[in-house]
Design a protein around this motif. Structure first.
Motif, PDB file in Angstrom:
ATOM      1  N   ARG A  48       0.869  -1.264  -0.080  1.00 51.58           N
ATOM      2  CA  ARG A  48       0.007  -0.006  -0.061  1.00 51.58           C
ATOM      3  C   ARG A  48       0.990   1.211  -0.078  1.00 51.58           C
ATOM      4  O   ARG A  48       0.639   2.216  -0.774  1.00 51.58           O
ATOM      5  N   GLN A  49       1.925   1.354   0.810  1.00 52.89           N
ATOM      6  CA  GLN A  49       3.044   2.388   0.928  1.00 52.89           C
ATOM      7  C   GLN A  49       3.554   2.701  -0.360  1.00 52.89           C
ATOM      8  O   GLN A  49       3.679   3.751  -1.158  1.00 52.89           O
TER       9      GLN A  49
ATOM     10  N   HIS B 207       1.035   4.102  -2.908  1.00 56.06           N
ATOM     11  CA  HIS B 207       0.625   5.609  -2.632  1.00 56.06           C
ATOM     12  C   HIS B 207       1.900   6.459  -2.867  1.00 56.06           C
ATOM     13  O   HIS B 207       1.890   7.392  -3.661  1.00 56.06           O
ATOM     14  N   MET B 208       3.296   5.975  -2.633  1.00 59.05           N
ATOM     15  CA  MET B 208       4.314   6.696  -3.148  1.00 59.05           C
ATOM     16  C   MET B 208       4.401   6.900  -4.705  1.00 59.05           C
ATOM     17  O   MET B 208       4.834   8.080  -5.178  1.00 59.05           O
TER      18      MET B 208
ATOM     19  N   GLU C  97       2.074   6.791  -6.607  1.00 64.15           N
ATOM     20  CA  GLU C  97       1.079   7.798  -7.005  1.00 64.15           C
ATOM     21  C   GLU C  97       1.400   9.419  -6.882  1.00 64.15           C
ATOM     22  O   GLU C  97       1.137  10.142  -7.690  1.00 64.15           O
ATOM     23  N   ARG C  98       1.984   9.470  -5.559  1.00 66.09           N
ATOM     24  CA  ARG C  98       2.680  10.794  -5.311  1.00 66.09           C
ATOM     25  C   ARG C  98       3.580  11.291  -6.192  1.00 66.09           C
ATOM     26  O   ARG C  98       3.719  12.575  -6.739  1.00 66.09           O
TER      27      ARG C  98
END
Length: 192
Positions: free
Chosen positions: A159-160, A163-164, A166-167
């Protein structure tokens, strides 16, 4: 100078050489963020490794990775069909490329073209029965390989990571990158 942390996984010899080269660069350049550049190189290398793996796997079926991506998109879609323009947006592929990918899949009997019922300008690609049969056979094996690869990370790390990524993708779209300007060398290049 910020250095990348060494993690629990030992660095390969090639990445040790990259890290050493970045350290030398940091001594020659002001504000050189070794960790940022090392992370970017790591992402690019992973991308190349993944492309190589997928290309090798696709050769087994005489596919390109682009054709496989179209099949995966169609297999996951409602009614296992999508407008060609929608496939292009979904996969970030240009219209001429989508047309070529679909042409190949049609000639292999995996996909068929259908006129859109409400808009004559749109063409829909839909998996044929043969295409559905292939994907029902292929996808469980593919998912098992993806799970094997991603099993290096636990669910929280996955998940991290997502998320990273996508950032970073968002930053690519919104960052205010400065133009490089014109190179005006002080020295003259010797005439050949």
């Amino acid at each position: 100078m910020v250095e990348p942390e060494s993690g629990p996984t030992p660095l390969s010899e090639e990445m040790k050489a990259v890290k050493a080269g970045l350290k030398r660069l940091s001594q020659r350049c002001d504000k050189f963020d070794v960790a940022a550049v090392y992370a970017l190189i790591s992402v690019k290398r992973l991308s190349a490794d993944l492309d190589g793996f997928v290309d090798k796997m696709c050769k087994t079926f005489d596919f390109s990775s682009g054709r496989l991506n179209v099949l995966m998109a169609l297999f996951s879609a409602d009614n296992q069909s999508m407008a060609l323009s929608e496939i292009g947006r979904y996969l970030v592929v240009t219209r001429p490329n989508i047309t070529g990918l679909i042409d190949g899949l049609v000639s292999d009997g995996l996909v068929e073209r259908i006129d859109h019922p409400d808009d004559r300008r749109l063409i829909i690609a839909r998996l044929t029965e043969h295409g559905k049969e292939f994907m029902r056979w292929f996808v469980p094996q593919h998912v098992a390989n993806v799970s094997e690869l991603m099993g290096a990370l636990n669910q929280d790390e996955l998940r991290q990571l997502a998320h990273m990524i996508e950032r970073l993708r968002d930053r690519m779209r919104t960052a205010n990158f400065k133009p490089y300007g014109e190179f005006k060398p002080a020295s003259k290049i010797a005439a050949r």
